[in-house]
Write a protein that holds these residues in place. Structure first.
Motif, PDB file in Angstrom:
ATOM      1  N   GLU A 257       0.822  -1.215   0.000  1.00 27.55           N
ATOM      2  CA  GLU A 257       0.000   0.000   0.000  1.00 27.55           C
ATOM      3  C   GLU A 257       0.856   1.266   0.000  1.00 27.55           C
ATOM      4  O   GLU A 257       1.998   1.276   0.474  1.00 27.55           O
ATOM      5  N   ASP A 258       0.263   2.350  -0.504  1.00 28.10           N
ATOM      6  CA  ASP A 258       0.853   3.696  -0.450  1.00 28.10           C
ATOM      7  C   ASP A 258       2.269   3.727  -1.019  1.00 28.10           C
ATOM      8  O   ASP A 258       3.202   4.234  -0.386  1.00 28.10           O
ATOM      9  N   VAL A 259       2.431   3.233  -2.230  1.00 28.74           N
ATOM     10  CA  VAL A 259       3.770   3.133  -2.808  1.00 28.74           C
ATOM     11  C   VAL A 259       4.386   4.495  -3.109  1.00 28.74           C
ATOM     12  O   VAL A 259       5.593   4.586  -3.369  1.00 28.74           O
ATOM     13  N   HIS A 260       3.607   5.567  -3.033  1.00 27.43           N
ATOM     14  CA  HIS A 260       4.188   6.894  -3.244  1.00 27.43           C
ATOM     15  C   HIS A 260       5.167   7.257  -2.131  1.00 27.43           C
ATOM     16  O   HIS A 260       5.971   8.170  -2.287  1.00 27.43           O
ATOM     17  N   PHE A 261       5.130   6.550  -1.006  1.00 28.93           N
ATOM     18  CA  PHE A 261       6.091   6.796   0.064  1.00 28.93           C
ATOM     19  C   PHE A 261       7.491   6.309  -0.305  1.00 28.93           C
ATOM     20  O   PHE A 261       8.459   6.574   0.412  1.00 28.93           O
ATOM     21  N   LEU A 262       7.629   5.625  -1.434  1.00 27.46           N
ATOM     22  CA  LEU A 262       8.940   5.169  -1.887  1.00 27.46           C
ATOM     23  C   LEU A 262       9.719   6.268  -2.598  1.00 27.46           C
ATOM     24  O   LEU A 262      10.897   6.075  -2.917  1.00 27.46           O
ATOM     25  N   ARG A 263       9.096   7.396  -2.837  1.00 23.74           N
ATOM     26  CA  ARG A 263       9.745   8.482  -3.584  1.00 23.74           C
ATOM     27  C   ARG A 263      11.082   8.852  -2.956  1.00 23.74           C
ATOM     28  O   ARG A 263      11.181   9.120  -1.760  1.00 23.74           O
ATOM     29  N   ARG A 285       1.675 -12.859  -7.475  1.00 26.35           N
ATOM     30  CA  ARG A 285       0.778 -11.758  -7.801  1.00 26.35           C
ATOM     31  C   ARG A 285       1.066 -10.567  -6.881  1.00 26.35           C
ATOM     32  O   ARG A 285       1.398 -10.754  -5.712  1.00 26.35           O
ATOM     33  N   VAL A 286       0.905  -9.357  -7.418  1.00 22.45           N
ATOM     34  CA  VAL A 286       1.225  -8.146  -6.679  1.00 22.45           C
ATOM     35  C   VAL A 286       0.097  -7.134  -6.850  1.00 22.45           C
ATOM     36  O   VAL A 286      -0.380  -6.917  -7.964  1.00 22.45           O
ATOM     37  N   VAL A 287      -0.315  -6.535  -5.727  1.00 22.17           N
ATOM     38  CA  VAL A 287      -1.315  -5.460  -5.759  1.00 22.17           C
ATOM     39  C   VAL A 287      -0.694  -4.225  -5.117  1.00 22.17           C
ATOM     40  O   VAL A 287      -0.238  -4.275  -3.970  1.00 22.17           O
ATOM     41  N   PHE A 288      -0.663  -3.127  -5.860  1.00 21.37           N
ATOM     42  CA  PHE A 288      -0.145  -1.861  -5.362  1.00 21.37           C
ATOM     43  C   PHE A 288      -1.304  -0.880  -5.176  1.00 21.37           C
ATOM     44  O   PHE A 288      -2.263  -0.903  -5.943  1.00 21.37           O
ATOM     45  N   THR A 289      -1.195  -0.018  -4.174  1.00 20.57           N
ATOM     46  CA  THR A 289      -2.154   1.090  -4.047  1.00 20.57           C
ATOM     47  C   THR A 289      -1.384   2.384  -3.835  1.00 20.57           C
ATOM     48  O   THR A 289      -0.274   2.383  -3.305  1.00 20.57           O
TER      49      THR A 289
END
Length: 495
Positions: A257-263, A285-289
């Motif tokens: 979740e919240d992959v924008h925190f990887l910036r 399988r991978v689910v991103f949000t």
């Protein structure tokens, strides 16, 4: 006394960053005798870190609970559990307890861990302890945030597909998520983007719960990007990176979740990329949000963005009136409340924000009706509606700016200035967050109002979400401002 240590621990949880508390405070044993607090850390490394970094904060919290001057409080930080101290440390490594992930990140409450602190103790495990209790300390010299299972117990999956209202705004995302759960499904990678409060976490957890019911609970990993980063950093410190990577690669499904925190976090992005490539190559399988779509993500490795987009990319938008009506009806039934059709229609028509707003308004209405010992009616609903945003129409950008200025005691000229004073940055970030949530403006349009790039807007929104999620002092300040602004935004939007 244990009760006093628990109260001190709660004080520290309120005053410290949540990540610092979970990593360094939650695993400690504490004992209070008079004005002396004795802490037992799981390793010498942790004990030394506490002595050099957190001793002052611990002493202040203890003084507040004991109601004495901080200067009179004595804090001793020792290594090892109380049992080891009384038995002379004769307990063997083979009997070492598994590191509880509830103390590390809250993922394995009530579930037995599958990873122990030594190779000789691979079959030994203990139930995870609640966050504010004093869990059993491991005998190995490891950080409290160790490599452990990323799965969740049954009672930790809070959402399912059955209680999710499907409509035009989310049907593609839900259909793709359900396909991820099928062994014969064709969707192996799914990226869901949505503003806060529209259900992306609900869909992600619904995938996890479905897989759990299918008997694959231990093979499903559920993490936020921030939790992933914290565990990766811990693995680096304990030199367990290979074990960390191996655990992730053994998963059948990764929910991130919240992959924008990887910036901007290059090493962590490299680890995510390595894990995702492995899972995709071997049928995982991978689910991103994320709050943002892949094309809006800046300072994220282009290869990782490419993998985000390698499957189905779907956005969830605001529910339409029919969906809002069904959400209200379902929620009322779950609370065993009779919701008259005129009241339901009124709420569905007036409340045009996110799902959390719908649930909060209905909850307030039910509470007020019970307090007054009366039935739900339109007159009562109108009274409650006056406290919520988007009553007649959504607030526009100018209304948001005006309300933020009033809330923070600033002028619009100050906000538009190039100054990076803390209060100005915080106010601008709050505007970015509210504009993203309540308007249809693009990131570039929001940034242009303050002569900022859309990357600055992304960074600001991420910062607000992080503070709100952690419930820090700044987060609580933002939450109060946002609540006040949203309560008044409906009226100001009409002015």
């Amino acid at each position: 006394m244990q009760e006093q240590w628990l109260e001190i621990s709660r004080k520290l949880q309120e005053s410290l960053d949540s990540g610092v508390y979970k990593v360094w405070i939650a695993p400690l044993h504490g004992d209070v005798q008079g004005d002396r607090l004795t802490l037992r850390a799981p390793s010498a490394f942790v004990a030394n870190w506490l002595r050099t970094r957190l001793l002052g904060a611990i002493r202040d919290a203890a003084a507040a609970v004991l109601r004495v001057d901080p200067g009179t409080v004595s804090v001793d930080v020792l290594t090892g559990s109380r049992e080891e101290a009384t038995s002379g440390g004769e307990k063997s490594a083979a009997g070492a307890a598994a590191v509880s992930m509830s103390a590390a990140g809250g993922f394995d409450n009530g579930e037995r861990c599958g990873m122990t602190t030594t190779a000789a103790s691979e079959s030994a495990s203990v139930p995870a302890a609640p966050l504010l209790t004093t869990p059993q300390a491991p005998s190995q010299q490891y950080l409290p945030l160790g490599v452990a299972s990323f799965s969740r117990p049954r009672n930790e999956w809070r959402h399912s597909f059955d209680d999710f209202v499907v409509g035009p705004s989310n049907n593609v995302a839900v259909a793709a998520a359900q396909d991820v759960c099928r062994s014969s499904g064709c969707v192996s990678t799914l990226f869901i983007s949505a503003p806060p409060g529209l259900g992306k976490t609900h869909v992600s957890q619904a995938v996890g719960q479905t897989m759990f019911k299918a008997g694959l609970g231990s093979r499903v990993g559920y993490l936020t990007a921030e939790d992933f980063a914290a565990r990766f950093v811990s693995a680096l410190r304990t030199r367990e990176v290979d074990e960390f990577k191996a655990r992730l690669r053994q998963l059948d499904v990764l929910l991130l979740e919240d992959v924008h925190f990887l910036r901007g976090k290059e090493k962590i992005q490299d680890m995510v990329l390595s894990v995702v490539k492995h899972l995709q190559e071997y049928g995982g399988r991978v689910v991103f949000t994320s709050t943002f779509s892949p094309r809006e993500l800046q300072q994220v490795d282009s290869q990782l963005v490419s993998h985000f987009c390698s499957g189905i990319v779907s956005a969830i938008t605001r529910p339409d009136e029919d969906m809002r009506r069904e959400i209200l009806e379902r929620k009322a039934r779950s609370w065993q409340v009779m919701l008259p059709a005129p009241v339901c229609d009124l709420l569905a028509n007036r409340l045009q924000g996110d799902v959390r707003q719908l649930e909060s308004c209905l909850n307030s209405l039910v509470f007020k009706a019970r307090l007054l010992n009366c039935n739900l009616n339109t007159e009562l609903a109108l009274e409650v509606l006056s406290q919520y945003a988007d009553v007649e129409c959504g607030p526009d950008f100018d209304a948001i700016v005006r309300l933020v200025c009033e809330s923070f005691g600033l002028t619009q000229k100050q906000l538009a200035s190039p100054s990076r004073r803390q209060e100005l940055v915080l106010a601008r970030n709050t505007i970015y967050y509210l504009a993203r949530k309540h308007t249809e403006m693009s990131l570039a349009e929001i940034g242009s109002r303050f002569n900022r790039r859309h990357t600055t807007v992304i960074k600001g929104i991420s910062s607000v979400e992080r503070e709100l999620c952690k419930e820090t002092r700044v987060g609580r300040q933002i939450a109060r401002a946002v609540s006040l602004i949203e309560r008044n935004a409906g009226m100001c939007a009409q002015a």
